[in-house]
Design a protein around this motif. Structure first.
Motif, short mmCIF file in Angstrom:
data_model
loop_
_atom_site.label_atom_id
_atom_site.label_comp_id
_atom_site.label_asym_id
_atom_site.label_seq_id
_atom_site.Cartn_x
_atom_site.Cartn_y
_atom_site.Cartn_z
N VAL A 132 88.67 -9.66 58.52
CA VAL A 132 88.89 -8.55 57.60
C VAL A 132 90.31 -8.71 57.07
N ARG A 133 90.44 -8.91 55.78
CA ARG A 133 91.77 -9.08 55.18
C ARG A 133 92.44 -7.74 54.91
N GLU A 134 91.63 -6.78 54.51
CA GLU A 134 92.18 -5.48 54.13
C GLU A 134 91.11 -4.41 54.33
N HIS A 135 91.50 -3.28 54.89
CA HIS A 135 90.59 -2.16 55.04
C HIS A 135 91.36 -0.89 54.73
N VAL A 136 91.10 -0.32 53.57
CA VAL A 136 91.74 0.92 53.15
C VAL A 136 90.75 2.04 53.42
N VAL A 137 90.93 2.69 54.57
CA VAL A 137 89.98 3.70 55.02
C VAL A 137 89.91 4.86 54.03
N SER A 138 91.05 5.31 53.52
CA SER A 138 91.07 6.46 52.62
C SER A 138 90.41 6.16 51.27
N ASP A 139 90.42 4.90 50.84
CA ASP A 139 89.79 4.52 49.57
C ASP A 139 88.35 4.07 49.73
N LEU A 140 87.85 3.99 50.95
CA LEU A 140 86.50 3.51 51.23
C LEU A 140 86.27 2.11 50.67
N VAL A 141 87.22 1.20 50.97
CA VAL A 141 87.15 -0.18 50.50
C VAL A 141 87.55 -1.11 51.65
N ILE A 142 86.82 -2.22 51.76
CA ILE A 142 87.18 -3.23 52.75
C ILE A 142 87.10 -4.61 52.08
N GLY A 143 88.02 -5.48 52.45
CA GLY A 143 88.01 -6.86 51.97
C GLY A 143 87.72 -7.78 53.13
N VAL A 144 86.60 -8.49 53.09
CA VAL A 144 86.18 -9.34 54.20
C VAL A 144 85.77 -10.72 53.72
N GLU A 145 85.96 -11.69 54.60
CA GLU A 145 85.48 -13.04 54.31
C GLU A 145 83.96 -13.06 54.46
N SER A 146 83.31 -13.96 53.75
CA SER A 146 81.86 -13.91 53.63
C SER A 146 81.09 -14.40 54.84
N GLY A 147 81.76 -14.92 55.86
CA GLY A 147 81.06 -15.38 57.04
C GLY A 147 80.76 -14.30 58.05
N ILE A 148 81.26 -13.09 57.83
CA ILE A 148 81.04 -11.99 58.78
C ILE A 148 79.57 -11.58 58.75
N THR A 149 79.03 -11.31 59.92
CA THR A 149 77.64 -10.82 59.96
C THR A 149 77.64 -9.34 59.58
N LEU A 150 76.54 -8.90 59.01
CA LEU A 150 76.45 -7.51 58.60
C LEU A 150 76.42 -6.58 59.80
N SER A 151 75.90 -7.04 60.93
CA SER A 151 75.91 -6.21 62.13
C SER A 151 77.34 -6.03 62.65
N GLU A 152 78.15 -7.10 62.61
CA GLU A 152 79.56 -7.00 63.02
C GLU A 152 80.33 -6.10 62.05
N LEU A 153 80.09 -6.24 60.77
CA LEU A 153 80.73 -5.38 59.78
C LEU A 153 80.35 -3.92 60.02
N GLY A 154 79.07 -3.68 60.29
CA GLY A 154 78.62 -2.32 60.58
C GLY A 154 79.28 -1.74 61.81
N ARG A 155 79.45 -2.56 62.84
CA ARG A 155 80.12 -2.09 64.06
C ARG A 155 81.58 -1.73 63.79
N LEU A 156 82.28 -2.57 63.04
CA LEU A 156 83.68 -2.30 62.71
C LEU A 156 83.83 -1.02 61.88
N LEU A 157 82.93 -0.84 60.95
CA LEU A 157 83.01 0.33 60.07
C LEU A 157 82.62 1.61 60.79
#
Length: 188
Positions: free
Chosen positions: A69-94
């Motif tokens: 995860v390069r950038e996660h702006v919680v207040s703006d509801l935006v995250i910048g991630v590299e494309s190799g992340i699994t959607l389940s891992e992204l869901g867990r982080l979020l």
């Protein structure tokens, strides 16, 4: 390079397929440029699903090491991630931050989602995947890293090329994306 296979099924000889797993974007860029210089194909897809479609030497890229995860702006509801992340891992982080990305967790890696362009059943309630990918970086057929869009919703004057590229696997190899997030529902 790791040789994937020489024989797919009895009697069917495979082309020269190899598998690479770059550890960062710079290594991925070098790999893409090398593959293009050698006039080979490149894909982030599963080679066994594409067996009947591939008619040349191909390098398959395992993007699983490109999952930061390069950038996660919680207040703006935006995250910048590299494309190799699994959607389940992204869901867990979020979920830890009370947010979610509107795509099914069972769809594999973000790269697969960006390549296919199908957000699954969430599209009816949260918009099409193309609308939820704000910015996008990919390697084109010349090995150049192309950036389009950005991390804000209103960032385009002219044609939004991000919408064109999401779901069009023929244009390139996805590397990074800024995603629009949604607040996790209190009740379902």
């Amino acid at each position: 390079m790791t040789d994937i296979c020489n024989v797919l099924e009895s009697g069917h000889t495979a082309w020269g397929w190899t598998l690479e797993a770059p550890s960062d974007i710079a290594e991925l860029k070098e790999l893409v440029q090398t593959v293009i210089a050698q006039d080979k194909g490149i894909s982030s897809a599963n080679p066994h699903k594409l067996a009947s479609y591939i008619d040349r030497d191909t390098v398959f890229v395992d993007l699983s090491r490109l999952s930061s995860v390069r950038e996660h702006v919680v207040s703006d509801l935006v995250i910048g991630v590299e494309s190799g992340i699994t959607l389940s891992e992204l869901g867990r982080l979020l979920k830890e931050r009370g947010q979610f990305f509107a795509a099914s967790d069972d769809m594999g890696k973000l790269a697969d989602l960006l390549r296919l362009g199908d957000g699954g059943p969430f599209e009816s309630g949260y918009g099409y995947l193309r609308s939820n990918v704000l910015g996008f970086e990919f390697f084109d057929s010349h090995g150049s890293l192309i950036k389009c869009g950005g991390r804000v919703v209103k960032n385009v004057t002219g044609y939004d090329t991000t919408k064109l590229l999401v779901g069009s696997s023929a244009f390139g190899l996805p590397a990074f994306a800024f995603l629009r997030l949604f607040a996790l529902p209190q009740k379902t």
